[in-house]
Design an enzyme around this catalytic site. Structure first.
Site, PDB file in Angstrom:
ATOM      1  N   GLY A  77     -55.255  16.556  32.017  1.00  0.00           N
ATOM      2  CA  GLY A  77     -54.797  17.290  33.190  1.00  0.00           C
ATOM      3  C   GLY A  77     -55.880  17.577  34.195  1.00  0.00           C
ATOM      4  O   GLY A  77     -55.941  18.676  34.748  1.00  0.00           O
ATOM      5  N   THR A  97     -44.457  16.114  34.315  1.00  0.00           N
ATOM      6  CA  THR A  97     -43.982  17.179  33.426  1.00  0.00           C
ATOM      7  C   THR A  97     -44.379  18.550  33.966  1.00  0.00           C
ATOM      8  O   THR A  97     -43.592  19.504  33.948  1.00  0.00           O
ATOM      9  CB  THR A  97     -44.550  16.980  32.013  1.00  0.00           C
ATOM     10  OG1 THR A  97     -44.218  15.661  31.551  1.00  0.00           O
ATOM     11  CG2 THR A  97     -43.989  18.000  31.033  1.00  0.00           C
ATOM     12  N   HIS A 157     -38.775   8.031  37.722  1.00  0.00           N
ATOM     13  CA  HIS A 157     -39.965   7.326  38.209  1.00  0.00           C
ATOM     14  C   HIS A 157     -39.575   6.185  39.150  1.00  0.00           C
ATOM     15  O   HIS A 157     -40.438   5.410  39.574  1.00  0.00           O
ATOM     16  CB  HIS A 157     -40.771   6.765  37.040  1.00  0.00           C
ATOM     17  CG  HIS A 157     -41.354   7.817  36.141  1.00  0.00           C
ATOM     18  ND1 HIS A 157     -42.067   8.886  36.628  1.00  0.00           N
ATOM     19  CD2 HIS A 157     -41.353   7.944  34.787  1.00  0.00           C
ATOM     20  CE1 HIS A 157     -42.466   9.646  35.613  1.00  0.00           C
ATOM     21  NE2 HIS A 157     -42.046   9.098  34.501  1.00  0.00           N
TER      22      HIS A 157
END
Length: 356
Positions: free
Chosen positions: A311, A77, A159
């Site tokens: 993250g 993302t 993916h």
């Protein structure tokens, strides 16, 4: 219009019923439509992939397409927003008003969730909400059909490993591939499977880790997926990035993407984009999060979990016990042996110690 073709050279083989039943014990009923493996590397999927995998392999590619390809939970993302912003000349107004999933088609969404049980569950969940019912209709339409309807230039996320994508993809379009330390990827993937109602993994992390290294999680095996991209890293239409390098020096990554896409950016523009992409700012952006404000796809996620989580690099240390750590070391060493693929977090000296 979906491309219908039998030009698919790889075998699709249903999982042994006994093995499938064992996996079913730990997943929500939406995954009860069965499992399969594809090709000589045995890529693992739910049976929903049968409907569109041949069409994906044969889909027409346009010269102005831009793909982001990753193994799941590898900074996808984050990379999508970076790529879209650079390619669209830093159009903050549009990015702030249109969710990322509308600007960047998720080619595999239909294949991931395709089962009547899952569809009916989602429709019951949002009964009476016409806006969300329209979204369900879109995500339960084959990705190739959605892609064919998009105006150019298209931005597509997948993916799928390169061996399951159109053979002429790299000769036709631009592709950004991002790889991440597999130990962090599996931790993030575990939380991902815990997040979505229709996935609903019920086991613990240790069991999930076993499934992962046994190639019983969607899109595994992990290393062939990355190696397929690594082997083509010198192709002029492929930009291969490591997630950890992006974390360490985001301005450098922004400039790499800009150069790859033929864009020029000033230091001030790079700085502003990096500020937007800083984790704390990124996580709060409602255009990028399924869960924030319940916008668009937020209704399919659990309220006590978030789509964008930490993250960071090295979070795996908080999830692996001593036995799992040693097991991961052996697994990594075995899979990197004979290749020149090296992750920023896995050095040659590390591998030497693993092989002792």
């Amino acid at each position: 219009m979906t491309t219908s073709s039998n030009n698919f050279p790889l075998e699709i083989k249903d999982l042994d019923p006994e093995e499938a039943d064992e996996i079913h014990k730990h997943f929500f009923k939406g995954y009860q439509n069965g499992f399969l493996r594809v090709g000589p590397k045995g890529y693992f999927f739910t049976n929903g992939i049968k409907v569109d995998i041949k069409n994906t392999y044969n889909m027409p590619i346009r010269p102005d397409d831009t793909f982001v390809v990753t193994f799941p939970k590898s900074g996808t993302t984050w990379t999508q927003e970076l790529v879209w912003m650079v390619a669209n000349n830093l159009d903050y107004e549009k990015s702030d008003s249109i969710p990322l999933h509308e600007r960047f088609l998720f080619l595999d969404m239909f294949m991931v969730i395709n089962s009547d049980i899952t569809k009916n569950y989602m429709k019951d969940f949002v009964k009476g909400d016409e806006r969300l019912l329209k979204i369900i209709e879109k995500v339960t339409t084959p990705g190739t059909e959605n892609a064919a309807k998009l105006p150019s230039p298209r931005f597509i996320k997948t993916h799928m490993p390169f061996s399951l994508l159109p053979p002429k993809l790299l000769d036709t379009a631009k592709v950004v591939y991002v790889a991440r330390d597999p130990r962090d990827a599996v931790v993030s993937y575990y939380h991902h499977h815990k997040l979505f109602h229709f996935m609903g993994y019920t086991g613990d992390f240790k069991q999930y880790w076993e499934y992962f290294i046994q190639n019983k999680i969607d899109f595994t095996p992990y290393f062939p997926h990355v190696i397929e991209a690594w082997e083509q890293r010198n192709h002029p239409n492929l930009l291969f990035l490591f997630y950890e390098d992006m974390l360490k020096d985001l301005p450098k990554a922004v400039r790499q993407v800009a150069e790859f896409l033929g864009k020029t950016m000033t230091d001030e523009q790079v700085s502003r984009l990096c500020d937007r992409l800083k984790f704390d700012n990124f996580k709060k952006n409602p255009m990028l999060n399924f869960e924030v404000g319940g916008r668009d796809l937020g209704w399919i996620t659990k309220k006590d979990r978030t789509f964008i989580r930490k993250g960071k690099s090295g979070d795996w240390r908080e999830h692996f016990d001593e036995q799992m750590t040693a097991q991961a070391q052996r697994w990594i060493a075995d899979n990197l042996r004979g290749t020149d693929l090296r992750f920023p977090t896995i050095t040659d000296s590390d591998l030497a110690s693993y092989n002792k």
